[in-house]
Design an enzyme around this catalytic site. Structure first.
Site, PDB file in Angstrom:
ATOM      1  N   SER A  99       0.738  -1.211  -0.179  1.00 38.81           N
ATOM      2  CA  SER A  99       0.105   0.178   0.121  1.00 38.81           C
ATOM      3  C   SER A  99       0.901   1.485   0.005  1.00 38.81           C
ATOM      4  CB  SER A  99      -1.170  -0.030   1.263  1.00 38.81           C
ATOM      5  OG  SER A  99      -1.861   1.156   1.196  1.00 38.81           O
ATOM      6  N   ASP A 242      -2.353   6.240  -3.517  1.00 34.41           N
ATOM      7  CA  ASP A 242      -1.296   5.843  -2.763  1.00 34.41           C
ATOM      8  C   ASP A 242      -0.804   4.418  -3.752  1.00 34.41           C
ATOM      9  OD1 ASP A 242      -3.043   3.989  -2.313  1.00 34.41           O
ATOM     10  OD2 ASP A 242      -2.550   3.703  -0.097  1.00 34.41           O
ATOM     11  N   ASP A 244      -1.381   1.354  -3.971  1.00 36.78           N
ATOM     12  CA  ASP A 244      -2.175   0.519  -4.745  1.00 36.78           C
ATOM     13  C   ASP A 244      -3.503   0.892  -4.737  1.00 36.78           C
ATOM     14  OD1 ASP A 244      -2.976   0.672  -1.755  1.00 36.78           O
ATOM     15  OD2 ASP A 244      -3.527  -1.343  -1.633  1.00 36.78           O
ATOM     16  N   ASP A 246      -5.944   2.512  -3.253  1.00 35.13           N
ATOM     17  CA  ASP A 246      -7.121   2.204  -2.307  1.00 35.13           C
ATOM     18  C   ASP A 246      -7.444   3.396  -1.320  1.00 35.13           C
ATOM     19  OD1 ASP A 246      -4.976   1.653  -0.430  1.00 35.13           O
ATOM     20  OD2 ASP A 246      -6.010  -0.181   0.428  1.00 35.13           O
TER      21      ASP A 246
END
Length: 445
Positions: A99, A242, A244, A246
Site C-alpha cells: 500500500s 497511494d 495500490d 485504495d
C-alpha cells in the site's frame, strides 16, 4: 506467531516476507479455499514494487503445487483485484502490495470469491494451516494434477468500465482540469485513462514506476508536490493516490490539502441529498469530532469502528449502510466497490463539484476539523496498554482538559500512534510533549 496484521501480511521484502513465506502462505490459503472451490482459479495482482515479481512467482508456485490454476494480471489497484476476483468468478484473489509503505516493504492481501477481505477468523484458520507441516505436505498434488498459470494483460478494461459506471451518466468532466498524482504505483495506467475517457483535461504526476520509487515523495502520503502543481497550473482539483490506489487525498484549487474527514462529510451529505445514503455513515475511532458534528447537523448518524477499511465494511454490512471510510483516505462506496477505492472516491467528488457548480475549496470548507496532533512513535516493544502503569491517570488528566485521546499500536510496524484532539492547538502541542515522554519511558525501557 501472528502473520496477519490489520491489512493482510506485510513486512520487509526478502527478510520477513521472503519467497519461502509467500509460497507457504499461498499454499495455506489455497488449502483453505479448496473446501469452497467452484472454478479452481485464483487471481493474482500486484503493485509496481520490484519485489512483487519474486513474491508473485512464489505465490504461483505454492498455489499450482496444490493443484490451483492461477490467473496473473500484473500491476493493478487493490480494489481492481477485489472487483475482478468476483467478476472473473475466481475462488479467491490475492494482491501483492504494501500500500502506502516504501518500496522495500511488501505485503499479501486476500479476497474471497465475492471480493471481500477476509475476516480475522478466516485469517487465523489460514495461519493454523500455515504452521501445520503435515497438512502442507499432504496437500501437494501429483505431477499430472499440478495447476497451470496464465498471464492476462487485457483485464484492465473490465475495471475501467466498472469505475466509469460509478460516475453519473448525466455529467461529464469536460469542464475540469485535474492533476493526478499516481505515486509511481498501481494506478499509473488506470487513473489517467478513466479521467481522460470521461472528458477531463488531465495532467499526470509520478507515473513512471521503476520498482523502487513507489510512494517516494509523492502520492497520498506526500501531497505537497501535487498541491504546488495544482496552484501552478490553475487546476480545478488534484487527486493523490497511494501505491495500490485504495486511498485518496484531495487538493483544492488553492493548493490546500483536504482533511480526510472533511472529504467524508461532504460526500456523505452529497449521497443523502441524492437519496442514496442508506443507514448511518461509518468512520473509525480516529475520526475528527467535527465530522460527527457536521453529519448530525444534517440529520446523518455516525457509527465508529476499529481502524482498517475491512472493519468499516464489516460495520456497514451489519448496519445495512453503503458509505464510510477512514481519515487516511480509504473511502468505501459499497454500492460500487467491496473495498476502499481511490478512483471511485475521486470521481464522486468530481461529480459533487460539477452538480453543485462550486469550487473544491468551497465544498470542503463546509467541514472545519478540530485541531489534531498525530505522532507515530517508534517503540521497542508492544505492551498491553491496559497494564501500563499511570496510563489511566494520564488519559483522565487529558480528558479533564477537554482533550480527546486515542493511543493504538500499528498493526504492521513497531509504532504506537498517539492522537490528541481539542479546540486549542497550543494546549495540544504542550500536552503532546508530555504524552510522547510518557510512552518513550513506558515502551522503550
Amino acid at each position: 506467531m501472528r502473520l496477519f496484521g490489520t491489512d493482510g501480511v506485510r513486512g520487509k521484502a526478502g527478510e520477513f516476507l521472503d519467497s519461502f513465506l509467500a509460497m507457504r502462505l499461498a499454499m495455506a490459503a489455497g488449502i483453505y479455499f479448496k473446501d469452497k472451490s467452484i472454478t479452481n482459479n485464483i487471481l493474482v495482482g500486484k503493485d509496481t514494487r520490484r519485489s512483487g515479481y519474486m513474491i508473485e512467482n512464489a505465490i504461483v508456485s505454492g498455489l499450482t503445487s496444490i493443484g490451483y490454476n492461477v490467473i496473473q494480471i500484473g500491476p493493478m489497484p487493490t480494489p481492481a483485484i477485489a472487483f475482478l476476483t468476483e467478476d472473473m468468478r475466481c475462488d479467491a484473489g490475492i494482491m501483492i502490495s504494501a500500500s502506502h509503505n516504501p518500496y522495500y516493504d511488501n505485503g499479501i492481501k486476500f479476497f474471497d470469491a465475492h471480493g471481500n477481505k477476509l475476516s480475522e477468523d478466516i485469517e487465523k484458520k489460514i495461519e493454523e494451516i500455515y504452521f501445520d507441516d503435515k497438512l502442507i505436505q499432504a496437500s501437494k498434488v501429483d505431477m499430472e494434477k499440478i495447476g497451470q498459470a496464465k498471464r492476462i494483460d487485457d483485464v484492465i478494461g473490465r475495471y475501467i468500465v466498472s469505475i466509469k459506471n460509478s460516475f453519473p451518466k448525466d455529467l461529464t468532466l469536460k469542464s475540469l482540469r485535474v492533476v493526478l498524482d499516481v505515486a509511481h504505483g498501481a494506478a499509473y495506467k488506470v487513473a489517467p485513462t478513466v479521467f481522460k475517457e470521461l472528458g477531463a483535461e488531465v495532467i499526470v504526476m509520478s507515473d513512471k514506476p521503476n520498482g523502487l520509487n513507489i510512494n517516494e515523495n509523492c502520492g497520498a502520503l506526500h501531497p505537497v508536490n501535487l498541491a504546488a502543481e495544482v496552484k501552478r497550473l490553475r487546476a480545478d482539483v488534484g487527486f493523490a493516490f497511494d501505491g495500490d490506489a485504495d486511498r485518496l487525498v484531495v487538493v483544492d484549487e488553492k493548493g490546500e490539502v483536504a482533511n480526510g474527514d472533511s472529504l467524508l462529510g461532504v460526500l456523505a451529505l452529497y449521497l443523502k441529498e441524492q437519496g442514496k445514503l442508506q443507514s448511518s455513515v461509518v468512520a473509525t475511532i480516529m475520526s475528527n469530532g467535527a465530522l460527527k458534528e457536521f453529519l448530525n447537523k444534517h440529520g446523518i448518524e455516525l457509527d465508529t469502528c476499529n481502524v482498517g477499511d475491512k472493519y468499516v465494511l464489516e460495520k456497514l454490512k451489519a448496519n445495512g449502510g453503503n458509505f464510510g471510510g477512514e481519515q487516511s483516505g480509504h473511502i468505501i462506496f459499497s454500492d460500487y466497490a467491496k473495498t476502499g477505492d481511490g478512483l471511485i472516491a475521486a470521481l464522486q467528488f468530481s461529480a459533487l463539484m460539477l452538480s453543485k457548480k462550486k469550487s473544491a475549496s468551497s465544498i470542503l470548507g463546509q467541514v472545519k476539523p478540530y485541531p489534531q496532533l498525530l505522532i507515530n512513535l517508534k517503540i521497542a516493544e508492544k505492551k498491553d496498554l491496559d497494564k501500563i502503569k499511570g496510563l489511566k491517570e494520564l488519559k483522565k488528566d487529558l480528558e479533564n482538559k477537554n482533550i480527546n485521546t486515542l493511543f493504538r499500536y500499528s498493526g504492521t510496524e513497531n509504532l504506537i500512534r498517539l492522537l490528541l484532539e481539542a479546540r486549542d492547538i497550543k494546549l495540544l502541542e504542550k500536552e503532546m510533549k508530555n504524552v510522547v515522554e510518557f510512552f518513550k519511558k513506558a515502551l522503550n525501557g
